[in-house]
Scaffold this motif. Sequence first.
Motif, PDB file in Angstrom:
ATOM      1  N   LEU A 121       0.832  -1.206   0.000  1.00 42.44           N
ATOM      2  CA  LEU A 121       0.000   0.000   0.000  1.00 42.44           C
ATOM      3  C   LEU A 121       0.870   1.262   0.000  1.00 42.44           C
ATOM      4  O   LEU A 121       0.484   2.286  -0.587  1.00 42.44           O
ATOM      5  N   ARG A 122       2.029   1.195   0.626  1.00 43.22           N
ATOM      6  CA  ARG A 122       2.945   2.338   0.575  1.00 43.22           C
ATOM      7  C   ARG A 122       3.419   2.578  -0.850  1.00 43.22           C
ATOM      8  O   ARG A 122       3.605   3.720  -1.274  1.00 43.22           O
ATOM      9  N   GLN A 123       3.594   1.503  -1.613  1.00 45.83           N
ATOM     10  CA  GLN A 123       3.954   1.656  -3.019  1.00 45.83           C
ATOM     11  C   GLN A 123       2.804   2.294  -3.793  1.00 45.83           C
ATOM     12  O   GLN A 123       3.017   3.180  -4.633  1.00 45.83           O
ATOM     13  N   ILE A 124       1.593   1.874  -3.516  1.00 42.56           N
ATOM     14  CA  ILE A 124       0.424   2.451  -4.174  1.00 42.56           C
ATOM     15  C   ILE A 124       0.344   3.945  -3.890  1.00 42.56           C
ATOM     16  O   ILE A 124       0.068   4.753  -4.793  1.00 42.56           O
ATOM     17  N   ALA A 125       0.606   4.327  -2.638  1.00 40.04           N
ATOM     18  CA  ALA A 125       0.605   5.750  -2.297  1.00 40.04           C
ATOM     19  C   ALA A 125       1.690   6.491  -3.075  1.00 40.04           C
ATOM     20  O   ALA A 125       1.470   7.619  -3.558  1.00 40.04           O
ATOM     21  N   SER A 126       2.866   5.868  -3.226  1.00 41.74           N
ATOM     22  CA  SER A 126       3.956   6.530  -3.944  1.00 41.74           C
ATOM     23  C   SER A 126       3.638   6.691  -5.429  1.00 41.74           C
ATOM     24  O   SER A 126       4.160   7.605  -6.074  1.00 41.74           O
ATOM     25  N   TYR A 127       2.784   5.819  -5.984  1.00 42.32           N
ATOM     26  CA  TYR A 127       2.376   5.947  -7.380  1.00 42.32           C
ATOM     27  C   TYR A 127       1.309   7.031  -7.572  1.00 42.32           C
ATOM     28  O   TYR A 127       1.011   7.414  -8.712  1.00 42.32           O
ATOM     29  N   GLY A 128       0.712   7.498  -6.464  1.00 43.07           N
ATOM     30  CA  GLY A 128      -0.386   8.451  -6.563  1.00 43.07           C
ATOM     31  C   GLY A 128      -1.715   7.807  -6.885  1.00 43.07           C
ATOM     32  O   GLY A 128      -2.664   8.494  -7.274  1.00 43.07           O
TER      33      GLY A 128
END
Length: 283
Positions: free
Chosen positions: A151-158
């Motif tokens: 989910l942190r990766q998803i946040a970093s993708y916007g």
Amino acid sequence: MTNHQTNQKTKRTNRLRAAVLGAVLFLTACGAEEAGDVTVIGATSGPYSDQLNEGVQEALEGTRTIRVVEFNDYIQPNRSLVEGSIDANVFQHGLFLANYTNETDEPLVGVFSVPTAPIGLYSKRHDALTDVSRGHRIALPNDPVNLARSLRQIASYGWATFDETVPPEAWTERDVVDNPHDLVFDTLDAATLPRTLDDVDFAFINGNYALASGLTFDEAVALEETPDDYLIQFTVAEEDASSDWVEDVRRAYASRAFYDYTRNETPGYVIPDWLKEAWHDYD
């Protein structure tokens, strides 16, 4: 085909050889156990068992024999270590281990980190992060630590934003506060995620399971820039942390033989700082 893809296909071929080697090591171990120089290490199938069978064992030759027990989930390796059927395991990163010890109060410790296959976002339907669209299904690991990691990766993708009052390392899909693409999150056992690629738009797949399934890093839509907390740990019972056999294995990881194995067979892995320093003269 890239050199890396060729290396990965060679790795899949070599796993049969590794299995044969494992049987040989088992027979060797049976004859050597009374001498106390056999170390039994659990690892998930794929890159970390390969590191042990093909890299560490060579570096230990003449000093210690290891026998590798392969697991196909993230539950049994720690259970087996606690029960004493193995001496160490190599499958979990620091946050996963911290979560486990907090929940169980078992005295396990990570004594050093090893070259780590990064988690990646994979897809059979899309080639870029910008391909995300309304209603896309995203498969993620269901264990709390790797779920939050994804989910942190998803946040970093916007792709989504999350509740700022919740620590990022504790995020779940319930903490989404803005989901502009109406993404659907499917949480599944990490080992099954490679098999979901025909059914979902994107899947976050831990590096060990990605490589074991035949995927390559080159095929990932995106790879995590792995921080220290997510490096895989060589984990033992706390009482063994200062044992001579642990130091023997640590030196094997730091050796020229394991350096050569890593550079030739596992490009793209994240190298811990302590190994970069140990390998400084080999570069």
